[in-house]
Motif scaffolding. Structure first.
Motif, PDB file in Angstrom:
ATOM      1  N   ILE A  11      42.509   5.036 -37.876  1.00  0.00           N
ATOM      2  CA  ILE A  11      41.876   4.864 -39.188  1.00  0.00           C
ATOM      3  C   ILE A  11      40.420   4.434 -39.022  1.00  0.00           C
ATOM      4  CG2 ILE A  11      41.920   3.590 -41.363  1.00  0.00           C
ATOM      5  CD1 ILE A  11      44.981   3.389 -40.997  1.00  0.00           C
ATOM      6  N   LYS A  12      40.166   3.545 -38.081  1.00  0.00           N
ATOM      7  CA  LYS A  12      38.792   3.101 -37.823  1.00  0.00           C
ATOM      8  C   LYS A  12      37.924   4.269 -37.361  1.00  0.00           C
ATOM      9  CE  LYS A  12      36.070  -0.151 -35.138  1.00  0.00           C
ATOM     10  NZ  LYS A  12      36.072  -1.192 -34.119  1.00  0.00           N
ATOM     11  N   ALA A  13      38.433   5.081 -36.438  1.00  0.00           N
ATOM     12  CA  ALA A  13      37.680   6.238 -35.948  1.00  0.00           C
ATOM     13  C   ALA A  13      37.448   7.241 -37.075  1.00  0.00           C
ATOM     14  CB  ALA A  13      38.417   6.898 -34.780  1.00  0.00           C
ATOM     15  N   ALA A  14      38.463   7.466 -37.910  1.00  0.00           N
ATOM     16  CA  ALA A  14      38.328   8.386 -39.037  1.00  0.00           C
ATOM     17  C   ALA A  14      37.292   7.887 -40.034  1.00  0.00           C
ATOM     18  CB  ALA A  14      39.672   8.582 -39.731  1.00  0.00           C
ATOM     19  N   SER A  15      37.266   6.575 -40.268  1.00  0.00           N
ATOM     20  CA  SER A  15      36.281   6.027 -41.202  1.00  0.00           C
ATOM     21  C   SER A  15      34.862   6.177 -40.649  1.00  0.00           C
ATOM     22  CB  SER A  15      36.590   4.568 -41.539  1.00  0.00           C
ATOM     23  OG  SER A  15      36.352   3.731 -40.445  1.00  0.00           O
ATOM     24  N   VAL A  29      40.319  13.051 -43.252  1.00  0.00           N
ATOM     25  CA  VAL A  29      39.836  13.425 -41.921  1.00  0.00           C
ATOM     26  C   VAL A  29      41.034  13.822 -41.063  1.00  0.00           C
ATOM     27  CG1 VAL A  29      38.714  12.569 -39.817  1.00  0.00           C
ATOM     28  CG2 VAL A  29      37.825  11.908 -42.050  1.00  0.00           C
ATOM     29  N   ALA A  30      40.923  14.983 -40.413  1.00  0.00           N
ATOM     30  CA  ALA A  30      41.904  15.386 -39.400  1.00  0.00           C
ATOM     31  C   ALA A  30      41.364  14.873 -38.075  1.00  0.00           C
ATOM     32  CB  ALA A  30      42.064  16.899 -39.372  1.00  0.00           C
ATOM     33  N   ILE A  31      42.171  14.092 -37.360  1.00  0.00           N
ATOM     34  CA  ILE A  31      41.681  13.441 -36.143  1.00  0.00           C
ATOM     35  C   ILE A  31      42.712  13.535 -35.023  1.00  0.00           C
ATOM     36  CG2 ILE A  31      42.474  11.179 -36.957  1.00  0.00           C
ATOM     37  CD1 ILE A  31      39.914  10.024 -35.596  1.00  0.00           C
ATOM     38  N   HIS A  81      40.356  10.897 -30.445  1.00  0.00           N
ATOM     39  CA  HIS A  81      39.747  10.282 -31.636  1.00  0.00           C
ATOM     40  C   HIS A  81      38.557  11.079 -32.155  1.00  0.00           C
ATOM     41  CE1 HIS A  81      41.578   6.018 -31.062  1.00  0.00           C
ATOM     42  NE2 HIS A  81      42.457   6.982 -30.928  1.00  0.00           N
ATOM     43  N   ARG A  82      38.526  12.373 -31.836  1.00  0.00           N
ATOM     44  CA  ARG A  82      37.529  13.272 -32.422  1.00  0.00           C
ATOM     45  C   ARG A  82      38.159  13.893 -33.656  1.00  0.00           C
ATOM     46  NH1 ARG A  82      34.983  17.213 -28.153  1.00  0.00           N
ATOM     47  NH2 ARG A  82      33.744  17.632 -29.994  1.00  0.00           N
ATOM     48  N   GLY A  83      37.352  14.117 -34.686  1.00  0.00           N
ATOM     49  CA  GLY A  83      37.918  14.647 -35.910  1.00  0.00           C
ATOM     50  C   GLY A  83      36.934  15.401 -36.756  1.00  0.00           C
ATOM     51  N   LYS A  84      37.462  15.924 -37.871  1.00  0.00           N
ATOM     52  CA  LYS A  84      36.677  16.709 -38.815  1.00  0.00           C
ATOM     53  C   LYS A  84      37.003  16.245 -40.223  1.00  0.00           C
ATOM     54  CE  LYS A  84      37.643  20.798 -36.083  1.00  0.00           C
ATOM     55  NZ  LYS A  84      38.898  20.419 -35.524  1.00  0.00           N
ATOM     56  N   GLU A  92      47.040  16.174 -33.655  1.00  0.00           N
ATOM     57  CA  GLU A  92      46.227  15.647 -34.750  1.00  0.00           C
ATOM     58  C   GLU A  92      47.077  14.973 -35.819  1.00  0.00           C
ATOM     59  OE1 GLU A  92      42.319  18.470 -35.042  1.00  0.00           O
ATOM     60  OE2 GLU A  92      44.117  19.156 -36.047  1.00  0.00           O
ATOM     61  N   CYS A  93      46.432  14.073 -36.554  1.00  0.00           N
ATOM     62  CA  CYS A  93      47.036  13.508 -37.752  1.00  0.00           C
ATOM     63  C   CYS A  93      45.986  13.552 -38.855  1.00  0.00           C
ATOM     64  CB  CYS A  93      47.562  12.099 -37.525  1.00  0.00           C
ATOM     65  SG  CYS A  93      46.317  10.871 -37.159  1.00  0.00           S
TER      66      CYS A  93
END
Length: 76
Positions: free
Chosen positions: A16-20, A40-42, A47-50, A63-64
């Motif tokens: 969640i922190k990385a997505a934020s 965000v898909a991460i 911990h890379r996402g879009k 991914e989640c």
């Protein structure tokens, strides 16, 4: 729908922190898009996402999806 809500509550706080962070940077670069994303898909591994704009994203196996409401509650 129940499975999706259950999965959302089990998301690692680090994810969640990385997505934020991904969403925050995206909002800084594209201020005209703020609030239009769904989440965000991460990757759970890297911990890379879009930033995602569709209601039902297609995810890779590692991914989640972190919905925008979880990201925003973490940011504030």
């Amino acid at each position: 729908m129940y499975a999706l809500k259950q999965e959302q509550s089990l998301i690692d706080p680090n994810i969640i922190k990385a997505a934020s962070q991904i969403y925050y940077i995206y909002c800084q670069v594209h201020p005209e898009i703020v609030g239009k994303a769904t989440g965000v898909a991460i990757s759970r591994v890297t911990h890379r996402g879009k930033v995602i704009f569709t209601q039902y994203p297609v995810l890779l196996p590692q991914e989640c999806f972190v919905p925008l409401n979880q990201i925003e509650s973490y940011m504030y």
